[in-house]
Design an enzyme around this catalytic site. Structure first.
Site, PDB file in Angstrom:
ATOM      1  CB  SER A 143       9.562  73.239 -43.616  1.00 56.68           C
ATOM      2  OG  SER A 143      10.458  72.467 -42.840  1.00 56.68           O
ATOM      3  CE1 TYR A 156      10.035  70.012 -47.848  1.00 56.32           C
ATOM      4  CE2 TYR A 156      11.426  70.438 -45.946  1.00 56.32           C
ATOM      5  CZ  TYR A 156      10.167  70.292 -46.508  1.00 56.32           C
ATOM      6  OH  TYR A 156       9.054  70.451 -45.724  1.00 56.32           O
TER       7      TYR A 156
END
Length: 261
Positions: A143, A156
């Protein structure tokens, strides 16, 4: 050994994973579809791949559990005798910003790391001998969170930073037999983001992405899947690459560049 190549894709019942499985099925791959909770969606993903001409396996498994990772690989090898591509797509988050740090307990942090980072490593470890034999490749679905330090939550962001660093390490460690790359998407128009942000929150983030990024759009699952498939079937001299798929988010806010008309 089976003549068709084999792809093992974690978290492939929905979203990017399902889109990747279908694209590879259409390109002549047999695919192992893995899911942890979304059985109905995973069955639909399997049916689409079957219709595309692939031989498929559907297996539930939690990549945070090493035994589950090894079982996925063992099943693929028992069925087809090979693994040519591993896509580490399984991932989780909590949508908790800086205003809510107090709700981020150690268990939440560790669970996100266990799936996103430890799970990816465990899958690589289980697959490595078979990927080396096949001169295969790994694509980690990371990501922009891990590259830019922005995203749904601190754990995350940290877990995807770990995936990015691990991609570089593995590209060295598994060379020259195995190529290892990562895709780093920004916002994706998938159920994962809608479930995390809620429909209203997702629409706000999507509108902001469209207004501020250079390309003015979010990625679809198919956009990301196309990049993954290219890294698998093309990109023969690419390894250790972190491919940003963020519509230019990393360039900063869209602006007019001065110059002659």
């Amino acid at each position: 050994m089976n003549d068709r190549k084999v792809a093992l894709i974690t978290g492939s019942g929905t979203g990017v994973g399902a889109a990747t499985a279908l694209m590879l099925a259409r390109r002549g791959y047999n695919v192992l579809i893995n899911y942890s909770r979304s059985e109905a969606a995973a069955l639909a993903s399997q049916a689409a791949c079957d219709e595309a001409g692939a031989d498929t396996l559907l297996m539930q498994g939690d990549v945070a559990e090493d035994a589950d990772c090894r079982a996925l690989v063992d099943a693929a090898v028992a069925r087809w005798g090979r693994v040519d591509a591993l896509v580490n797509n399984a991932g989780i988050s909590t949508f908790t910003g800086a205003a809510n740090w107090e709700v981020l307990d150690a268990d939440t942090f560790q669970r996100i790391f266990a799936v996103n980072a430890v799970g990816a490593f465990q899958m690589v470890r289980a697959c490595a001998p078979h990927l080396k034999a096949a001169q295969g490749c790994i694509v980690n679905v990371s990501s922009v969170a891990g590259s830019l330090g922005i995203g749904s939550s601190v754990p995350y962001i940290a877990s995807k930073g770990a995936v990015n660093s691990m991609t570089l390490y593995l590209a060295r460690a598994l060379a020259p037999e195995v190529r290892v790359n990562a895709v780093c998407p920004g916002l994706i128009t998938s159920r994962w983001f809608v479930d995390g942000l809620g429909q209203e929150g997702f629409e706000k983030v999507k509108a902001l992405t469209e207004q501020s990024t250079a390309l003015g759009r979010a990625s679809t699952p198919e956009d990301v899947a196309e990049a993954i498939v290219w890294l698998i079937d093309g990109a023969r001299t690419m390894t250790g690459e972190l491919l940003l798929l963020d519509a230019g988010l990393h360039l900063g806010t869209r602006m007019q560049v001065p110059g002659k008309a």
